[in-house]
Design a protein around this motif. Structure first.
Motif, PDB file in Angstrom:
ATOM      1  N   PHE A   9       0.700  -1.286   0.100  1.00 22.21           N
ATOM      2  CA  PHE A   9      -0.317   0.117   0.278  1.00 22.21           C
ATOM      3  C   PHE A   9       1.042   1.363   0.062  1.00 22.21           C
ATOM      4  CE2 PHE A   9      -2.486  -2.928   1.669  1.00 22.21           C
ATOM      5  CZ  PHE A   9      -3.200  -2.471   1.192  1.00 22.21           C
ATOM      6  N   VAL A  10       0.317   2.167  -0.069  1.00 25.78           N
ATOM      7  CA  VAL A  10       0.721   3.642  -0.309  1.00 25.78           C
ATOM      8  C   VAL A  10       1.665   3.851   1.194  1.00 25.78           C
ATOM      9  CG1 VAL A  10       0.742   6.324  -1.497  1.00 25.78           C
ATOM     10  CG2 VAL A  10      -0.004   4.462  -2.792  1.00 25.78           C
ATOM     11  N   SER A  11      -0.013   3.910   1.908  1.00 27.00           N
ATOM     12  CA  SER A  11       0.957   3.998   3.472  1.00 27.00           C
ATOM     13  C   SER A  11       2.278   3.421   4.412  1.00 27.00           C
ATOM     14  CB  SER A  11      -0.432   3.395   4.183  1.00 27.00           C
ATOM     15  OG  SER A  11      -0.803   2.402   3.727  1.00 27.00           O
ATOM     16  N   ALA A  12       1.842   1.739   3.363  1.00 29.27           N
ATOM     17  CA  ALA A  12       3.158   0.931   4.231  1.00 29.27           C
ATOM     18  C   ALA A  12       4.410   1.301   3.437  1.00 29.27           C
ATOM     19  CB  ALA A  12       3.192   0.158   3.433  1.00 29.27           C
ATOM     20  N   HIS A  13       4.711   2.161   1.977  1.00 31.39           N
ATOM     21  CA  HIS A  13       5.635   3.286   1.540  1.00 31.39           C
ATOM     22  C   HIS A  13       5.753   4.367   2.281  1.00 31.39           C
ATOM     23  CE1 HIS A  13       6.926  -0.465  -0.764  1.00 31.39           C
ATOM     24  NE2 HIS A  13       5.605  -1.018  -0.731  1.00 31.39           N
ATOM     25  N   PHE A  14       4.810   5.102   1.621  1.00 33.76           N
ATOM     26  CA  PHE A  14       4.813   6.708   1.446  1.00 33.76           C
ATOM     27  C   PHE A  14       3.641   7.409   2.785  1.00 33.76           C
ATOM     28  CE2 PHE A  14       5.437   5.516  -2.403  1.00 33.76           C
ATOM     29  CZ  PHE A  14       6.457   5.441  -2.261  1.00 33.76           C
ATOM     30  N   PRO A  15       4.131   7.536   4.232  1.00 30.04           N
ATOM     31  CA  PRO A  15       3.248   7.379   5.292  1.00 30.04           C
ATOM     32  C   PRO A  15       2.904   8.533   5.268  1.00 30.04           C
ATOM     33  CG  PRO A  15       5.403   6.672   6.487  1.00 30.04           C
ATOM     34  CD  PRO A  15       5.195   6.373   4.351  1.00 30.04           C
ATOM     35  N   GLU A  16       3.842   9.606   4.975  1.00 25.32           N
ATOM     36  CA  GLU A  16       3.252  10.956   5.213  1.00 25.32           C
ATOM     37  C   GLU A  16       2.812  11.399   3.428  1.00 25.32           C
ATOM     38  OE1 GLU A  16       6.209   8.995   3.774  1.00 25.32           O
ATOM     39  OE2 GLU A  16       7.763  10.779   2.486  1.00 25.32           O
ATOM     40  N   VAL A  17       2.106  10.948   2.528  1.00 26.45           N
ATOM     41  CA  VAL A  17       1.406  11.160   1.414  1.00 26.45           C
ATOM     42  C   VAL A  17      -0.293  11.108   1.556  1.00 26.45           C
ATOM     43  CG1 VAL A  17       1.069  10.409  -0.257  1.00 26.45           C
ATOM     44  CG2 VAL A  17       3.366  10.694  -0.083  1.00 26.45           C
ATOM     45  N   ALA A  18      -0.474  12.248   1.445  1.00 26.96           N
ATOM     46  CA  ALA A  18      -2.239  11.810   1.327  1.00 26.96           C
ATOM     47  C   ALA A  18      -2.928  11.544   0.586  1.00 26.96           C
ATOM     48  CB  ALA A  18      -3.113  13.027   1.631  1.00 26.96           C
ATOM     49  N   SER A  19      -1.892  11.549  -0.475  1.00 25.92           N
ATOM     50  CA  SER A  19      -3.429  11.435  -2.237  1.00 25.92           C
ATOM     51  C   SER A  19      -1.515  11.697  -3.166  1.00 25.92           C
ATOM     52  CB  SER A  19      -3.869  12.324  -2.501  1.00 25.92           C
ATOM     53  OG  SER A  19      -4.174  13.477  -2.332  1.00 25.92           O
ATOM     54  N   ILE A  20      -2.148  11.404  -4.627  1.00 27.48           N
ATOM     55  CA  ILE A  20      -1.187  11.170  -5.225  1.00 27.48           C
ATOM     56  C   ILE A  20      -2.517  11.501  -6.805  1.00 27.48           C
ATOM     57  CG2 ILE A  20       0.644  10.202  -6.875  1.00 27.48           C
ATOM     58  CD1 ILE A  20       1.733   9.065  -4.439  1.00 27.48           C
ATOM     59  N   GLY A  21      -2.174  12.422  -6.975  1.00 27.01           N
ATOM     60  CA  GLY A  21      -3.567  12.676  -8.248  1.00 27.01           C
ATOM     61  C   GLY A  21      -2.093  12.813 -10.021  1.00 27.01           C
ATOM     62  N   ILE A  22      -2.718  12.133 -10.707  1.00 28.44           N
ATOM     63  CA  ILE A  22      -1.516  11.890 -12.008  1.00 28.44           C
ATOM     64  C   ILE A  22      -2.777  12.228 -13.135  1.00 28.44           C
ATOM     65  CG2 ILE A  22       0.189  10.904 -13.733  1.00 28.44           C
ATOM     66  CD1 ILE A  22      -0.004   9.011 -11.258  1.00 28.44           C
ATOM     67  N   SER A  23      -2.368  13.558 -13.679  1.00 25.75           N
ATOM     68  CA  SER A  23      -2.905  13.857 -14.974  1.00 25.75           C
ATOM     69  C   SER A  23      -2.422  13.731 -16.525  1.00 25.75           C
ATOM     70  CB  SER A  23      -3.762  15.472 -14.659  1.00 25.75           C
ATOM     71  OG  SER A  23      -4.296  15.300 -13.552  1.00 25.75           O
ATOM     72  N   MET A  24      -2.600  13.094 -17.388  1.00 26.56           N
ATOM     73  CA  MET A  24      -1.909  12.650 -18.289  1.00 26.56           C
ATOM     74  C   MET A  24      -2.450  13.157 -19.417  1.00 26.56           C
ATOM     75  SD  MET A  24      -1.312   8.797 -17.676  1.00 26.56           S
ATOM     76  CE  MET A  24      -2.518   8.945 -16.430  1.00 26.56           C
ATOM     77  N   ILE A  25      -1.860  13.128 -20.967  1.00 30.74           N
ATOM     78  CA  ILE A  25      -2.738  13.443 -21.771  1.00 30.74           C
ATOM     79  C   ILE A  25      -1.766  12.513 -22.857  1.00 30.74           C
ATOM     80  CG2 ILE A  25      -3.125  14.798 -23.808  1.00 30.74           C
ATOM     81  CD1 ILE A  25      -3.677  16.318 -21.853  1.00 30.74           C
ATOM     82  N   VAL A  39      -5.713   9.534 -12.644  1.00 31.49           N
ATOM     83  CA  VAL A  39      -5.260   8.228 -11.933  1.00 31.49           C
ATOM     84  C   VAL A  39      -5.133   9.129 -10.572  1.00 31.49           C
ATOM     85  CG1 VAL A  39      -4.528   6.646 -11.703  1.00 31.49           C
ATOM     86  CG2 VAL A  39      -4.455   6.896 -13.658  1.00 31.49           C
ATOM     87  N   ASN A  40      -5.704   8.952  -9.610  1.00 24.94           N
ATOM     88  CA  ASN A  40      -5.726   8.768  -8.550  1.00 24.94           C
ATOM     89  C   ASN A  40      -5.338   8.003  -7.234  1.00 24.94           C
ATOM     90  OD1 ASN A  40      -6.399  11.791  -8.191  1.00 24.94           O
ATOM     91  ND2 ASN A  40      -8.510  10.981  -9.039  1.00 24.94           N
ATOM     92  N   PHE A  41      -3.527   8.146  -6.589  1.00 28.97           N
ATOM     93  CA  PHE A  41      -3.438   6.370  -5.401  1.00 28.97           C
ATOM     94  C   PHE A  41      -4.558   8.086  -3.822  1.00 28.97           C
ATOM     95  CE2 PHE A  41      -0.902   6.008  -9.312  1.00 28.97           C
ATOM     96  CZ  PHE A  41      -1.286   5.425  -9.285  1.00 28.97           C
ATOM     97  N   PHE A  42      -4.562   6.305  -3.135  1.00 26.50           N
ATOM     98  CA  PHE A  42      -4.358   7.362  -1.949  1.00 26.50           C
ATOM     99  C   PHE A  42      -3.429   6.490  -1.172  1.00 26.50           C
ATOM    100  CE2 PHE A  42      -8.163   8.750  -3.820  1.00 26.50           C
ATOM    101  CZ  PHE A  42      -8.387  10.076  -4.295  1.00 26.50           C
ATOM    102  N   PRO A  43      -3.748   6.761   0.373  1.00 29.78           N
ATOM    103  CA  PRO A  43      -2.683   5.434   1.449  1.00 29.78           C
ATOM    104  C   PRO A  43      -3.369   4.156   1.253  1.00 29.78           C
ATOM    105  CG  PRO A  43      -3.356   7.798   2.556  1.00 29.78           C
ATOM    106  CD  PRO A  43      -4.609   7.782   1.019  1.00 29.78           C
ATOM    107  N   GLY A  44      -4.703   3.656   0.992  1.00 27.32           N
ATOM    108  CA  GLY A  44      -5.058   2.302   0.963  1.00 27.32           C
ATOM    109  C   GLY A  44      -5.232   1.882  -0.051  1.00 27.32           C
ATOM    110  N   SER A  45      -4.079   2.656  -1.712  1.00 25.91           N
ATOM    111  CA  SER A  45      -4.171   1.987  -3.018  1.00 25.91           C
ATOM    112  C   SER A  45      -2.827   1.369  -2.911  1.00 25.91           C
ATOM    113  CB  SER A  45      -4.093   3.816  -4.065  1.00 25.91           C
ATOM    114  OG  SER A  45      -5.029   4.531  -3.682  1.00 25.91           O
TER     115      SER A  45
END
Ligand code: ZN
Length: 107
Positions: A9-25, A39-45
């Motif tokens: 999980f994101v939370s296990a690797h990066f506990p300081e991160v609340a969310s990650i958003g990737i916008s792309m073309i 694409v969005n990532f959250f601590p449980g992703s």
């Protein structure tokens, strides 16, 4: 599927991160219309920051943003942008590319 489980999980690797958003073309050669994707990532992703290539003929393709994102987190950076080529063995080199923007929110 196995790959996703291994990434953890994101939370296990990066506990300081609340969310990650990737916008792309997404641009695929031979297709005139660029395709926006988000694409969005959250601590449980799962911490697998990979985006699939949409080319039907592409083998093992995709865009790996893991290095971009881990470097951003290491620097506590909140946004970054760039371009990536598909890594796969597709119909031709450079058959698809993305122009991405990553935004990270910290807890
Ligand atoms: Zn591809």
């Amino acid at each position: 599927m196995q790959k996703k489980l291994d990434a953890g999980f994101v939370s296990a690797h990066f506990p300081e991160v609340a969310s990650i958003g990737i916008s792309m073309i997404y641009n695929q050669r031979g297709i005139a219309k660029a395709l926006p994707r988000t694409v969005n990532f959250f601590p449980g992703s799962s911490a697998l920051f990979r985006v699939n290539c949409l080319s039907k003929e592409c083998v093992d393709g995709g865009f790996d943003l893991t290095q971009v994102i881990t470097a951003m987190i290491a620097n506590h950076s909140e946004s970054a942008k760039g371009d990536l080529n598909c890594e796969g063995n597709g119909p031709s080199a450079g058959h698809s590319t993305i122009a991405y923007e990553v935004a990270i929110q910290y807890a």
